[in-house]
Design a protein around this motif. Sequence first.
Motif, mmCIF file in Angstrom:
data_model
loop_
_atom_site.group_PDB
_atom_site.id
_atom_site.type_symbol
_atom_site.label_atom_id
_atom_site.label_comp_id
_atom_site.label_asym_id
_atom_site.label_seq_id
_atom_site.Cartn_x
_atom_site.Cartn_y
_atom_site.Cartn_z
ATOM 1 N N THR A 49 0.840 -1.206 0.000
ATOM 2 C CA THR A 49 0.000 0.000 0.000
ATOM 3 C C THR A 49 0.868 1.246 0.000
ATOM 4 O O THR A 49 0.604 2.202 -0.738
ATOM 5 N N LEU A 50 1.920 1.199 0.828
ATOM 6 C CA LEU A 50 2.811 2.361 0.902
ATOM 7 C C LEU A 50 3.427 2.657 -0.464
ATOM 8 O O LEU A 50 3.417 3.796 -0.940
ATOM 9 N N ILE A 51 3.921 1.606 -1.119
ATOM 10 C CA ILE A 51 4.575 1.794 -2.417
ATOM 11 C C ILE A 51 3.573 2.264 -3.464
ATOM 12 O O ILE A 51 3.860 3.125 -4.286
ATOM 13 N N GLU A 52 2.359 1.726 -3.390
ATOM 14 C CA GLU A 52 1.320 2.135 -4.348
ATOM 15 C C GLU A 52 0.890 3.580 -4.119
ATOM 16 O O GLU A 52 0.563 4.304 -5.043
ATOM 17 N N THR A 53 0.890 3.983 -2.819
ATOM 18 C CA THR A 53 0.439 5.340 -2.487
ATOM 19 C C THR A 53 1.433 6.389 -2.980
ATOM 20 O O THR A 53 1.064 7.527 -3.223
ATOM 21 N N LEU A 54 2.691 5.984 -3.109
ATOM 22 C CA LEU A 54 3.709 6.954 -3.546
ATOM 23 C C LEU A 54 3.393 7.446 -4.959
ATOM 24 O O LEU A 54 3.056 6.644 -5.828
ATOM 25 N N VAL A 55 3.485 8.768 -5.148
ATOM 26 C CA VAL A 55 3.260 9.281 -6.501
ATOM 27 C C VAL A 55 4.530 9.124 -7.343
ATOM 28 O O VAL A 55 4.502 9.257 -8.557
ATOM 29 N N ASP A 56 5.639 8.843 -6.653
ATOM 30 C CA ASP A 56 6.896 8.657 -7.378
ATOM 31 C C ASP A 56 6.936 7.249 -7.976
ATOM 32 O O ASP A 56 6.579 6.292 -7.294
ATOM 33 N N PRO A 57 7.406 7.112 -9.216
ATOM 34 C CA PRO A 57 7.595 5.769 -9.769
ATOM 35 C C PRO A 57 8.639 4.992 -8.968
ATOM 36 O O PRO A 57 9.710 5.514 -8.679
ATOM 37 N N VAL A 58 8.296 3.750 -8.579
ATOM 38 C CA VAL A 58 9.219 2.910 -7.788
ATOM 39 C C VAL A 58 9.424 1.590 -8.530
ATOM 40 O O VAL A 58 8.462 0.967 -8.974
ATOM 41 N N PHE A 59 10.690 1.189 -8.675
ATOM 42 C CA PHE A 59 11.019 -0.080 -9.333
ATOM 43 C C PHE A 59 11.857 -0.915 -8.362
ATOM 44 O O PHE A 59 12.798 -0.388 -7.771
ATOM 45 N N PHE A 60 11.528 -2.197 -8.217
ATOM 46 C CA PHE A 60 12.413 -3.127 -7.514
ATOM 47 C C PHE A 60 13.128 -3.921 -8.605
ATOM 48 O O PHE A 60 12.470 -4.459 -9.510
ATOM 49 N N LEU A 61 14.452 -3.967 -8.495
ATOM 50 C CA LEU A 61 15.237 -4.616 -9.554
ATOM 51 C C LEU A 61 16.088 -5.733 -8.969
ATOM 52 O O LEU A 61 16.514 -5.645 -7.808
ATOM 53 N N ASP A 62 16.368 -6.765 -9.782
ATOM 54 C CA ASP A 62 17.312 -7.772 -9.314
ATOM 55 C C ASP A 62 18.733 -7.316 -9.693
ATOM 56 O O ASP A 62 18.907 -6.223 -10.258
ATOM 57 N N ALA A 63 19.720 -8.174 -9.399
ATOM 58 C CA ALA A 63 21.107 -7.757 -9.615
ATOM 59 C C ALA A 63 21.406 -7.508 -11.101
ATOM 60 O O ALA A 63 22.353 -6.790 -11.438
ATOM 61 N N ASP A 64 20.578 -8.083 -12.012
ATOM 62 C CA ASP A 64 20.795 -7.863 -13.453
ATOM 63 C C ASP A 64 19.917 -6.735 -14.001
ATOM 64 O O ASP A 64 19.724 -6.626 -15.221
ATOM 65 N N ARG A 65 19.330 -5.981 -13.114
ATOM 66 C CA ARG A 65 18.498 -4.827 -13.450
ATOM 67 C C ARG A 65 17.209 -5.240 -14.179
ATOM 68 O O ARG A 65 16.715 -4.536 -15.045
ATOM 69 N N ASN A 66 16.709 -6.420 -13.811
ATOM 70 C CA ASN A 66 15.385 -6.814 -14.299
ATOM 71 C C ASN A 66 14.359 -6.424 -13.234
ATOM 72 O O ASN A 66 14.651 -6.517 -12.034
ATOM 73 N N ILE A 67 13.188 -6.026 -13.695
ATOM 74 C CA ILE A 67 12.170 -5.562 -12.749
ATOM 75 C C ILE A 67 11.550 -6.771 -12.041
ATOM 76 O O ILE A 67 11.150 -7.741 -12.687
ATOM 77 N N THR A 68 11.510 -6.685 -10.698
ATOM 78 C CA THR A 68 10.831 -7.751 -9.951
ATOM 79 C C THR A 68 9.484 -7.240 -9.437
ATOM 80 O O THR A 68 8.590 -8.024 -9.167
ATOM 81 N N TYR A 69 9.378 -5.935 -9.314
ATOM 82 C CA TYR A 69 8.119 -5.345 -8.830
ATOM 83 C C TYR A 69 8.154 -3.867 -9.183
ATOM 84 O O TYR A 69 9.201 -3.246 -9.183
ATOM 85 N N CYS A 70 6.996 -3.278 -9.494
ATOM 86 C CA CYS A 70 6.955 -1.818 -9.685
ATOM 87 C C CYS A 70 5.558 -1.315 -9.344
ATOM 88 O O CYS A 70 4.599 -2.095 -9.354
#
Length: 401
Positions: free
Chosen positions: A59-80
């Motif tokens: 909820t916190l991440i969704e509430t943020l108006v800023d774009p948020v990306f979770f990346l793995d060590a190879d810079r692939n998106i795991t969550y956004c």
Amino acid sequence: MNIAWLFVSILLILCLALLWWNRKLGRDNIALQNAIRQAREQAAQSDSQVELERRMRDTLIETLVDPVFFLDADRNITYCNTAAWQLTHGSAQPGRSLMEAMRSYELDKYVEDTLDGRSDLQHEINVEERLYRVHTGILNSGAAPGAVQGAVLILRDVSDLQRLGRARRDFVANISHELRTPLTTIRLLIDTLRMDGNLDAAQNSRHLDQISTQVDALTQLAQEMYDLSQIESGQMPMRMVKTPLHDLVESVMMRLTPQAERAGTILTNEITADVTALVDPEQISRVISNLLHNAIKFAPGGSVNVFMATKTASPVITEDTGATAEYLTVAVRDTGVGIARTDLPRIFERFYKANRPRGQRGTGLGLAIAKHIVEAHGGSIWVESVEGHGATFYFTVPREG
Ligand code: ADP
């Protein structure tokens, strides 16, 4: 006989022992079952705690108006979050690379360097004409300390901050520019008065008049800047009263008649006596005065007329009811030099001055003030002009009743 008793006694003891053992086993069993139940309850509790924490984080991440990306060590998106999804027009999805989603080699390189511990400098990138400040956090593997598992990437939109900073710098530059000209003139005039002993009384008086004109210009600049800041910060309250527009325009025209006569400009008030608006008369007088003042200035020897127009900029929606409010449109038309097409979008900006006939002074604040006053009434102001063929300024005010 003794042997028989002995046998019976042993049997009895054995029975008692068995009974005791059985009860102990029963007690142990209950204790064991209790322990199992407790452990189950605790596990369930910690499961729901983990679930609760996960939902809070999402909820916190969704509430943020800023774009948020979770990346793995190879810079692939795991969550956004949705903001990231929107920024990338749906390209950001788990499994896709950051490069695929953002299509920014610069950002990808920056995150790669950050993951490798090579960059901790602040970084900004442009995405579709907006400026984003890049924030990254490294996710270290708990199992192998020091091993990087991935990163969190947050993009903060700083375009407005940047624009405000630029506006502030422009504002200071404009003010110093506006101050420099009159101050230099005053300095020169004072030096002449001091050093030239051969000036006669008439020349002295002329120089003093010129100083006085420059001081008036500085006073006007200071006053207009103060007024603009008051209106902009909402500190100039509007006192709305029922106001006949004909009378309001008439009184401003009377005040400007000497200036119009000097310029040879004819002023005409075509508003009929029955038109009544709900406005702050002092403030709307100021709007009319600024528009007429300009019209006279830019239409020497021509004519200026004020009339009620039928056109509107766009439907005006009142904030509280959401209904379309009834607005009147006032027009100020002149037959002067007009405004170049390139200047049209900018003339309501603070300090913006377009064509400047010789000897005409101005602060470039008059239209900015007019715009703020009209908007504080919920109305709008705009201009139509063809260079060389005069200009017509329109503004809307709430109708009374
Ligand atoms: P100023 O003090 O320079 O008149 P304003 O904010 O009132 O400042 O106007 C900004 C600019 O818009 C002026 O410098 C002028 O170039 C242009 N302008 C305003 N009104 C007219 C008009 N009636 N005809 C031609 N140009 C105009």
